[in-house]
Design a protein around this motif. Structure first.
Motif, PDB file in Angstrom:
ATOM      1  N   ALA A  53       0.872  -1.185   0.000  1.00 61.32           N
ATOM      2  CA  ALA A  53       0.000   0.000   0.000  1.00 61.32           C
ATOM      3  C   ALA A  53       0.906   1.231   0.000  1.00 61.32           C
ATOM      4  O   ALA A  53       1.981   1.219   0.609  1.00 61.32           O
ATOM      5  CB  ALA A  53      -0.880   0.021   1.236  1.00 61.32           C
ATOM      6  N   ALA A  54       0.480   2.277  -0.715  1.00 62.35           N
ATOM      7  CA  ALA A  54       1.327   3.483  -0.788  1.00 62.35           C
ATOM      8  C   ALA A  54       0.462   4.729  -0.736  1.00 62.35           C
ATOM      9  O   ALA A  54      -0.691   4.723  -1.140  1.00 62.35           O
ATOM     10  CB  ALA A  54       2.142   3.475  -2.079  1.00 62.35           C
ATOM     11  N   GLY A 110      -3.673  -7.198  10.225  1.00 59.26           N
ATOM     12  CA  GLY A 110      -4.255  -6.184   9.346  1.00 59.26           C
ATOM     13  C   GLY A 110      -3.493  -6.135   8.036  1.00 59.26           C
ATOM     14  O   GLY A 110      -2.312  -6.496   7.999  1.00 59.26           O
ATOM     15  N   ASN A 111      -4.183  -5.726   6.969  1.00 58.56           N
ATOM     16  CA  ASN A 111      -3.476  -5.646   5.689  1.00 58.56           C
ATOM     17  C   ASN A 111      -2.769  -4.294   5.578  1.00 58.56           C
ATOM     18  O   ASN A 111      -3.032  -3.377   6.360  1.00 58.56           O
ATOM     19  CB  ASN A 111      -4.436  -5.914   4.522  1.00 58.56           C
ATOM     20  CG  ASN A 111      -5.544  -4.870   4.476  1.00 58.56           C
ATOM     21  OD1 ASN A 111      -5.314  -3.702   4.765  1.00 58.56           O
ATOM     22  ND2 ASN A 111      -6.742  -5.314   4.161  1.00 58.56           N
ATOM     23  N   PRO A 112      -1.839  -4.139   4.594  1.00 58.24           N
ATOM     24  CA  PRO A 112      -1.027  -2.919   4.503  1.00 58.24           C
ATOM     25  C   PRO A 112      -1.863  -1.643   4.419  1.00 58.24           C
ATOM     26  O   PRO A 112      -1.485  -0.632   5.025  1.00 58.24           O
ATOM     27  CB  PRO A 112      -0.224  -3.128   3.232  1.00 58.24           C
ATOM     28  CG  PRO A 112      -0.140  -4.593   3.078  1.00 58.24           C
ATOM     29  CD  PRO A 112      -1.435  -5.156   3.600  1.00 58.24           C
ATOM     30  N   LEU A 159      -1.415   1.432   6.867  1.00 63.17           N
ATOM     31  CA  LEU A 159      -1.110   2.760   6.324  1.00 63.17           C
ATOM     32  C   LEU A 159      -2.127   3.786   6.830  1.00 63.17           C
ATOM     33  O   LEU A 159      -1.770   4.877   7.303  1.00 63.17           O
ATOM     34  CB  LEU A 159      -1.124   2.680   4.797  1.00 63.17           C
ATOM     35  CG  LEU A 159      -0.694   3.923   4.033  1.00 63.17           C
ATOM     36  CD1 LEU A 159       0.134   3.514   2.819  1.00 63.17           C
ATOM     37  CD2 LEU A 159      -1.853   4.756   3.581  1.00 63.17           C
ATOM     38  N   ASN A 160      -3.413   3.403   6.752  1.00 62.61           N
ATOM     39  CA  ASN A 160      -4.457   4.332   7.196  1.00 62.61           C
ATOM     40  C   ASN A 160      -4.330   4.655   8.677  1.00 62.61           C
ATOM     41  O   ASN A 160      -4.540   5.800   9.095  1.00 62.61           O
ATOM     42  CB  ASN A 160      -5.850   3.752   6.918  1.00 62.61           C
ATOM     43  CG  ASN A 160      -6.144   3.772   5.427  1.00 62.61           C
ATOM     44  OD1 ASN A 160      -5.540   4.554   4.692  1.00 62.61           O
ATOM     45  ND2 ASN A 160      -7.025   2.891   4.983  1.00 62.61           N
ATOM     46  N   LYS A 161      -3.969   3.615   9.462  1.00 62.34           N
ATOM     47  CA  LYS A 161      -3.829   3.831  10.907  1.00 62.34           C
ATOM     48  C   LYS A 161      -2.733   4.850  11.200  1.00 62.34           C
ATOM     49  O   LYS A 161      -2.896   5.742  12.028  1.00 62.34           O
ATOM     50  CB  LYS A 161      -3.480   2.501  11.605  1.00 62.34           C
ATOM     51  CG  LYS A 161      -4.646   1.939  12.416  1.00 62.34           C
ATOM     52  CD  LYS A 161      -4.188   0.736  13.210  1.00 62.34           C
ATOM     53  CE  LYS A 161      -5.308  -0.295  13.238  1.00 62.34           C
ATOM     54  NZ  LYS A 161      -4.826  -1.612  13.686  1.00 62.34           N
ATOM     55  N   VAL A 213       3.806   0.798   2.682  1.00 56.42           N
ATOM     56  CA  VAL A 213       3.755  -0.317   3.638  1.00 56.42           C
ATOM     57  C   VAL A 213       3.715  -1.631   2.828  1.00 56.42           C
ATOM     58  O   VAL A 213       2.897  -1.779   1.919  1.00 56.42           O
ATOM     59  CB  VAL A 213       2.516  -0.215   4.542  1.00 56.42           C
ATOM     60  CG1 VAL A 213       2.449  -1.410   5.505  1.00 56.42           C
ATOM     61  CG2 VAL A 213       2.535   1.099   5.322  1.00 56.42           C
ATOM     62  N   ILE A 214       4.657  -2.539   3.169  1.00 58.43           N
ATOM     63  CA  ILE A 214       4.726  -3.810   2.442  1.00 58.43           C
ATOM     64  C   ILE A 214       4.608  -4.949   3.450  1.00 58.43           C
ATOM     65  O   ILE A 214       5.297  -4.951   4.481  1.00 58.43           O
ATOM     66  CB  ILE A 214       6.063  -3.947   1.676  1.00 58.43           C
ATOM     67  CG1 ILE A 214       6.205  -2.776   0.693  1.00 58.43           C
ATOM     68  CG2 ILE A 214       6.155  -5.293   0.971  1.00 58.43           C
ATOM     69  CD1 ILE A 214       7.566  -2.704   0.013  1.00 58.43           C
ATOM     70  N   LYS A 215       3.711  -5.853   3.160  1.00 58.86           N
ATOM     71  CA  LYS A 215       3.556  -6.994   4.067  1.00 58.86           C
ATOM     72  C   LYS A 215       3.899  -8.273   3.309  1.00 58.86           C
ATOM     73  O   LYS A 215       3.566  -8.419   2.128  1.00 58.86           O
ATOM     74  CB  LYS A 215       2.115  -7.052   4.566  1.00 58.86           C
ATOM     75  CG  LYS A 215       1.976  -7.924   5.810  1.00 58.86           C
ATOM     76  CD  LYS A 215       0.632  -7.792   6.449  1.00 58.86           C
ATOM     77  CE  LYS A 215       0.613  -8.694   7.676  1.00 58.86           C
ATOM     78  NZ  LYS A 215      -0.730  -8.761   8.228  1.00 58.86           N
TER      79      LYS A 215
END
Lengths: 116, 559
Positions: free
Chosen positions: B348-349, B525-527, B531-533, B555-557
């Protein structure tokens, strides 16, 4: 809005500007355009015929002040003719007769250029 | 003998009656005065005479004169009425012209002036009867003079009133006109025409002062001489009308140019422009009323000029903003439009510029079926210069990706390129890595960027291996890369200092510690959620303070 119109015509070596309507701050640029054109054409002998001019404001008078020197520096002049009394009164009030020539009619003003 | 006397008395009487009839028939002062003189000339057989009346300031003015050459009249001295008896110059004038027969004359409100008559042709002295006759004439004449003086004064007042009405109508005319014009040049022209037309001036300049610079809207003084004079003067310090005497005294360079009057144009007491006028063509001085007129027209004009300038500025600003908006869209298009789908990684970016355009950069570029390159960078500075360099780096990165070079060598190369294109000490902190979808390997190089956080089993590893920030100098020490074997559950957070240095209203920073603490507490949680958090937390922390720096977060998971 008050109307103003200026038209130019040549009489021999003299250009006659005929003014019509109301010459005030709003319409002064029209007259300015006419004078600029005369200068571009190197026509420095000018008679302004006021026959159909009903009103003049200071801004209108200012245009004559702004151009008279250029005309005179080039051995020409701006002469006035056929002025209505109310218009002349304003010129008179501000002292213009000291610096400008006023004539009853156009022919008389044109004659003056011939004599010179 | 008696008969002769009677005839003489009769002649006097009829002259008086004639005179009285005549001068009371006119209200013209010079007519009245001329008739007094002519009557005296006729009666006394004299050829010279003057009448002096007290004018403004009690100075005696030569109101009528007969029998003098112009030159002789020019020699008449300036005398105040109360110095009539004592003034030597006047005594000399009198004796030179043999004006020996003098009488004062009075009206109901006191001493008015004097009549001076020359010697008689017969050379005889004036007799007591002559004095009586003169007195009678003056008594009759005084009322007529009074009346004509009042009429003259009224005429003068009337003319002044006409002039004032004319000024007012000009002002009215202009106020109507000015309000509708948004072109400064046009306003300047009308302002000028209204002044020079009203006052008959042919040397003039209208100057506006703005942001420490002046502009000549109109000028008929020699520009090559005027400009240096204006540059050398603190124009804003001119806050009141300066008349000829003051200009001569304090502003010599202006006086040399022929400036007779300077009227500042002010808004709320601050000088925003100047009207400079030369001599009036008919030679009169500028009166109080003239100056008031110029100042009134000036204030009307300067407000309109200011409005027009503000309007132009707003237009320009709007245009600039439109350009920036376009630039922002272009820049948005330089960033990845979508996140590639991989088997082993979920990404996610987020990117947001503090201004319309920014200097943060991130990219996601598939290199092959298995390999994905990701990059994050922060160009020093903000706004347009940073955005231009950012676009430059993006172009380099895209080309280098085609070269299939190992990441450490590619880093040497990109630094050389950036160094060639940076000036004035700008630089880029930069981090890039390659993810292998098949092997779950990460190879990265960190060029001076905030170390991304790799979280595994509640522990943080900061990815620091690499070298110098990009753009400072060509590569001297080659960049190092590190390769890590990632495991399922690993979390990688890449960010720019816009996150850690986000400030609350008290200028306290969000800080690395807070980000690290958050990173450790991300349970699953997913990326995108993570990221949102983080973004949410930053938002809460800054309490609505304006975002001061560009923010980028990847964020990379590992799955």
């Amino acid at each position: 809005m008050a109307d103003f119109n200026v038209s130019a015509r040549g009489v021999g070596s003299v250009n006659v500007l005929e003014l019509k309507g109301y010459l005030d701050a709003h319409t002064a640029p029209e007259l300015e355009k006419a004078f600029n054109k005369l200068i571009d054409d190197k026509s420095f002998n000018v008679v302004v015929n006021f026959k159909d001019l009903n009103y003049i404001s200071s801004a209108g008078l200012g245009v004559f002040m702004a151009y008279v020197e250029t005309m005179r520096e080039n051995k020409g002049d701006i002469k006035f003719s056929n002025m209505k009394e109310n218009v002349f009164n304003i010129f008179d009030l501000l002292g213009f007769p000291v610096l400008y020539e006023f004539y009853k009619d156009e022919t008389e003003a044109l004659e003056k250029f011939k004599v010179q | 003998m008696q008969l002769t006397d009677n005839i003489a008395a009769l002649r006097n009487l009829s002259a008086l009656v004639d005179f009285a009839n005549l001068i009371n028939s006119s209200l013209d002062l010079s007519f009245t005065l001329n008739n007094i003189l002519f009557t005296c000339f006729g009666k006394f057989q004299t050829t010279k005479g003057v009448i002096l009346l007290a004018g403004s300031g009690g100075v005696l003015e030569l109101k009528a004169a007969k029998g003098f050459s112009n030159q002789a009249l020019e020699e008449f001295p300036s005398v105040k009425i109360d110095e009539y008896d004592s003034d030597n110059a006047l005594a000399e004038f009198k004796s030179k012209n043999r004006l020996n027969f003098c009488r004062d004359f009075n009206s109901s409100n006191g001493l008015k002036g004097y009549i001076l008559l020359g010697e008689r042709l017969s050379k005889k002295e004036y007799t007591p009867e002559d004095y009586d006759f003169l007195n009678t004439i003056l008594n009759i004449g005084a009322t007529a003079i009074d009346n004509s003086l009042i009429v003259t004064e009224l005429k003068e007042l009337n003319r002044e009133l006409d002039a004032k009405v004319n000024q007012l109508s000009s002002l009215f005319d202009l106020s109507k006109e000015f309000s509708g014009i948004l072109k400064v040049e046009m306003i300047g022209k009308l302002l000028l025409y209204s002044i020079i037309g009203q006052l008959m001036v042919s040397k003039y300049a209208v100057i506006t002062c703005r942001q420490g610079a002046f502009t000549l809207l109109e000028n008929k003084f020699p520009p090559d001489k005027l400009n240096p004079v204006l540059s050398g003067t603190d124009l804003l310090a001119i806050t009141s009308v300066l008349k000829k005497e003051e200009i001569n005294k304090d502003l010599e360079s202006f006086a040399e140019l022929g400036v007779d009057l300077i009227v500042p144009m002010q808004i709320k007491g601050n000088t925003k422009g100047l009207i400079m006028l030369g001599q009036r063509l008919a030679g009169q001085a500028y009166s109080k009323s003239d100056i008031e007129y110029i100042a009134s027209v000036g204030s009307l004009a300067i407000i309109s000029i200011e409005n027009a300038l503000l309007f132009q500025e707003t237009l320009e600003k709007q245009k600039l903003e439109k350009d920036l908006e376009t630039a922002r869209n272009i820049q948005k298009n330089l960033l990845p439009k979508s996140v590639p789908k991989l088997n082993s990684f979920e990404i996610a970016a987020f990117n947001n510029s503090a201004r319309q355009v920014g200097g943060d950069y991130y990219d996601l570029v598939p290199l092959s079926k298995e390999e994905l390159l990701f990059a994050i960078g922060d160009v020093s500075g903000k706004g347009v210069p940073a955005a231009l360099l950012m676009a430059n780096v993006q172009a380099f990165l895209k080309s280098i990706c085609k070269q299939k070079m190992p990441l450490n060598l590619a880093s040497n190369f990109i630094n050389d390129l950036v160094s060639e294109n940076t000036t004035n000490g700008s630089f880029i902190t930069f981090f890039w890595g390659v993810l292998n979808d098949a092997t779950r390997e990460l190879t990265y190089v960190n060029a001076g960027h905030n170390p991304p956080l790799l979280i595994r089993n509640n522990e943080i590893k900061k990815l620091r291996t690499g070298g110098m920030i990009l753009g400072v100098m060509a590569t001297v020490i080659p960049y190092n890369s590190e390769t890590l074997q990632l495991e399922k559950g690993d979390l990688l957070i890449c960010f720019t200092d816009g996150i850690t240095e986000a400030m609350d209203p008290d200028f306290k920073e969000f800080s690395d510690e807070k980000l690290e603490e958050m990173a450790l507490n991300m349970n699953g949680g997913n990326p995108s959620d993570i990221l949102n958090k983080i973004m949410e937390e930053v938002k809460i922390f800054t309490k609505g303070a304006e975002q001061s720096d560009d923010i980028t977060l990847i964020v990379i998971k590992v799955n």
